[in-house]
Design a protein around this motif. Structure first.
Motif, PDB file in Angstrom:
ATOM      1  N   PHE A   8       0.852  -1.198   0.000  1.00 47.95           N
ATOM      2  CA  PHE A   8       0.000   0.000   0.000  1.00 47.95           C
ATOM      3  C   PHE A   8       0.880   1.238   0.000  1.00 47.95           C
ATOM      4  N   ILE A   9       0.293   2.362  -0.381  1.00 51.40           N
ATOM      5  CA  ILE A   9       1.017   3.627  -0.402  1.00 51.40           C
ATOM      6  C   ILE A   9       0.990   4.219   1.000  1.00 51.40           C
ATOM      7  N   PHE A  10       2.163   4.363   1.591  1.00 50.94           N
ATOM      8  CA  PHE A  10       2.258   4.761   2.986  1.00 50.94           C
ATOM      9  C   PHE A  10       1.724   6.171   3.235  1.00 50.94           C
ATOM     10  N   GLY A  11       1.995   7.098   2.347  1.00 45.94           N
ATOM     11  CA  GLY A  11       1.515   8.471   2.507  1.00 45.94           C
ATOM     12  C   GLY A  11       0.004   8.559   2.567  1.00 45.94           C
ATOM     13  N   ASP A  12      -0.678   7.707   1.796  1.00 47.29           N
ATOM     14  CA  ASP A  12      -2.148   7.688   1.833  1.00 47.29           C
ATOM     15  C   ASP A  12      -2.654   7.267   3.213  1.00 47.29           C
ATOM     16  N   LEU A  13      -2.009   6.273   3.795  1.00 44.83           N
ATOM     17  CA  LEU A  13      -2.406   5.815   5.123  1.00 44.83           C
ATOM     18  C   LEU A  13      -2.198   6.916   6.161  1.00 44.83           C
ATOM     19  N   LEU A  14      -1.090   7.625   6.077  1.00 42.23           N
ATOM     20  CA  LEU A  14      -0.851   8.726   7.012  1.00 42.23           C
ATOM     21  C   LEU A  14      -1.939   9.797   6.887  1.00 42.23           C
ATOM     22  N   ASP A  36       4.965  10.447  -0.005  1.00 37.99           N
ATOM     23  CA  ASP A  36       3.776  10.300  -0.833  1.00 37.99           C
ATOM     24  C   ASP A  36       3.680   9.012  -1.647  1.00 37.99           C
ATOM     25  N   LYS A  37       4.645   8.714  -2.435  1.00 35.47           N
ATOM     26  CA  LYS A  37       4.517   7.607  -3.383  1.00 35.47           C
ATOM     27  C   LYS A  37       5.215   6.324  -2.957  1.00 35.47           C
ATOM     28  N   VAL A  38       5.666   6.269  -1.723  1.00 35.15           N
ATOM     29  CA  VAL A  38       6.403   5.095  -1.261  1.00 35.15           C
ATOM     30  C   VAL A  38       5.428   3.956  -0.959  1.00 35.15           C
ATOM     31  N   VAL A  39       5.687   2.816  -1.569  1.00 38.40           N
ATOM     32  CA  VAL A  39       4.865   1.629  -1.338  1.00 38.40           C
ATOM     33  C   VAL A  39       5.597   0.735  -0.334  1.00 38.40           C
ATOM     34  N   VAL A  40       4.872   0.333   0.713  1.00 34.94           N
ATOM     35  CA  VAL A  40       5.422  -0.612   1.682  1.00 34.94           C
ATOM     36  C   VAL A  40       4.598  -1.885   1.639  1.00 34.94           C
ATOM     37  N   ARG A  41       5.196  -2.943   2.108  1.00 35.00           N
ATOM     38  CA  ARG A  41       4.480  -4.215   2.243  1.00 35.00           C
ATOM     39  C   ARG A  41       4.359  -4.479   3.734  1.00 35.00           C
ATOM     40  N   ALA A  42       3.145  -4.207   4.248  1.00 30.81           N
ATOM     41  CA  ALA A  42       2.907  -4.314   5.689  1.00 30.81           C
ATOM     42  C   ALA A  42       1.427  -4.569   5.922  1.00 30.81           C
ATOM     43  N   ASP A  43       1.067  -4.780   7.179  1.00 25.50           N
ATOM     44  CA  ASP A  43      -0.336  -4.946   7.549  1.00 25.50           C
ATOM     45  C   ASP A  43      -0.921  -3.543   7.744  1.00 25.50           C
ATOM     46  N   LYS A  44      -1.655  -3.094   6.752  1.00 25.83           N
ATOM     47  CA  LYS A  44      -2.163  -1.719   6.727  1.00 25.83           C
ATOM     48  C   LYS A  44      -3.018  -1.392   7.944  1.00 25.83           C
ATOM     49  N   ASP A  45      -3.900  -2.280   8.326  1.00 26.10           N
ATOM     50  CA  ASP A  45      -4.786  -2.027   9.464  1.00 26.10           C
ATOM     51  C   ASP A  45      -4.001  -1.916  10.776  1.00 26.10           C
ATOM     52  N   LYS A  46      -3.003  -2.775  10.930  1.00 23.73           N
ATOM     53  CA  LYS A  46      -2.223  -2.745  12.174  1.00 23.73           C
ATOM     54  C   LYS A  46      -1.335  -1.499  12.232  1.00 23.73           C
ATOM     55  N   ILE A  47      -0.735  -1.124  11.108  1.00 27.18           N
ATOM     56  CA  ILE A  47       0.075   0.103  11.082  1.00 27.18           C
ATOM     57  C   ILE A  47      -0.832   1.311  11.307  1.00 27.18           C
ATOM     58  N   ALA A  48      -2.033   1.277  10.772  1.00 24.87           N
ATOM     59  CA  ALA A  48      -2.995   2.365  11.012  1.00 24.87           C
ATOM     60  C   ALA A  48      -3.309   2.482  12.493  1.00 24.87           C
ATOM     61  N   SER A  49      -3.426   1.358  13.190  1.00 19.25           N
ATOM     62  CA  SER A  49      -3.725   1.413  14.624  1.00 19.25           C
ATOM     63  C   SER A  49      -2.557   2.024  15.405  1.00 19.25           C
ATOM     64  N   VAL A  50      -1.325   1.794  14.957  1.00 24.24           N
ATOM     65  CA  VAL A  50      -0.159   2.409  15.600  1.00 24.24           C
ATOM     66  C   VAL A  50      -0.215   3.926  15.412  1.00 24.24           C
ATOM     67  N   ILE A  51      -0.449   4.362  14.183  1.00 24.82           N
ATOM     68  CA  ILE A  51      -0.516   5.798  13.894  1.00 24.82           C
ATOM     69  C   ILE A  51      -1.650   6.438  14.685  1.00 24.82           C
ATOM     70  N   THR A  52      -2.803   5.790  14.700  1.00 23.68           N
ATOM     71  CA  THR A  52      -3.965   6.312  15.429  1.00 23.68           C
ATOM     72  C   THR A  52      -3.669   6.426  16.926  1.00 23.68           C
ATOM     73  N   ASN A  53      -3.009   5.421  17.480  1.00 18.08           N
ATOM     74  CA  ASN A  53      -2.672   5.455  18.904  1.00 18.08           C
ATOM     75  C   ASN A  53      -1.723   6.603  19.215  1.00 18.08           C
ATOM     76  N   LEU A  54      -0.688   6.769  18.409  1.00 19.88           N
ATOM     77  CA  LEU A  54       0.291   7.822  18.669  1.00 19.88           C
ATOM     78  C   LEU A  54      -0.315   9.215  18.476  1.00 19.88           C
ATOM     79  N   LEU A  55      -1.145   9.378  17.452  1.00 18.34           N
ATOM     80  CA  LEU A  55      -1.833  10.661  17.258  1.00 18.34           C
ATOM     81  C   LEU A  55      -2.805  10.928  18.402  1.00 18.34           C
ATOM     82  N   GLY A  56      -3.538   9.903  18.807  1.00 17.91           N
ATOM     83  CA  GLY A  56      -4.483  10.056  19.912  1.00 17.91           C
ATOM     84  C   GLY A  56      -3.794  10.462  21.198  1.00 17.91           C
ATOM     85  N   ASN A  57      -2.624   9.878  21.467  1.00 19.60           N
ATOM     86  CA  ASN A  57      -1.871  10.255  22.659  1.00 19.60           C
ATOM     87  C   ASN A  57      -1.365  11.690  22.558  1.00 19.60           C
TER      88      ASN A  57
END
Length: 153
Positions: A8-14, A36-57
């Motif tokens: 997935f495109i990492f910038g879009d997830l951010l 913006d255009k960097v593609v990573v191979r990762a678990d998108k939902d789990k990485i999203a939960s990390v970002i959400t947790n850190l932003l929420g804190n």
């Protein structure tokens, strides 16, 4: 915990994660410097939960109306994400235990903030299972910068 890696495109997830965080409180000025255009191979939902947790804190522990800066830096083999706030900060003796399961800072400044002490622990586990690193730099009274890396491939 199962990790399902997909490209997935990492910038879009951010951007998506920041838009969701903005919905919780519109008073914060969240800025993004994205990969913006960097593609990573990762678990998108789990990485999203990390970002959400850190932003929420960052939102929970910062005064209303302050700045939160999110940066994404492409390194040689991974992406470095930093989430920096100008909140209350964290004492050095707490930084060492912050990613432990059920650890809660014992400080009068945070006793009214809700939480169970598992968000940072789970975030750390997710990042470790992706082969990345997670950490924090903080100065009490000046704010915190949480960071994590995710391998590109």
């Amino acid at each position: 915990m199962q990790i399902d890696k997909q490209p997935f495109i990492f910038g879009d997830l951010l951007r998506e994660s920041i838009e969701e965080a903005r919905l919780t409180d519109l008073t914060y000025n969240i800025t993004l410097n994205a990969c913006d255009k960097v593609v990573v191979r990762a678990d998108k939902d789990k990485i999203a939960s990390v970002i959400t947790n850190l932003l929420g804190n960052a939102i929970k522990y910062s005064p209303k109306g302050t700045d939160i800066n999110v940066n994404c830096i492409l390194q040689q083999d991974d992406i470095l994400v930093t989430i920096e706030d100008t909140g209350i900060g964290i004492r050095s003796e707490d930084v060492e235990k912050l990613f432990d399961r059920y650890y809660r800072v014992q400080d009068s400044a945070v006793k009214t903030v809700s939480g169970f002490g598992i968000g940072l622990y789970l975030s750390a586990e997710i990042i470790k299972r992706h082969g990345g690193k997670i950490g924090v730099e903080s100065i009490p009274g000046l704010g915190s910068k949480f960071y994590f890396t995710v391998p590109i491939s």
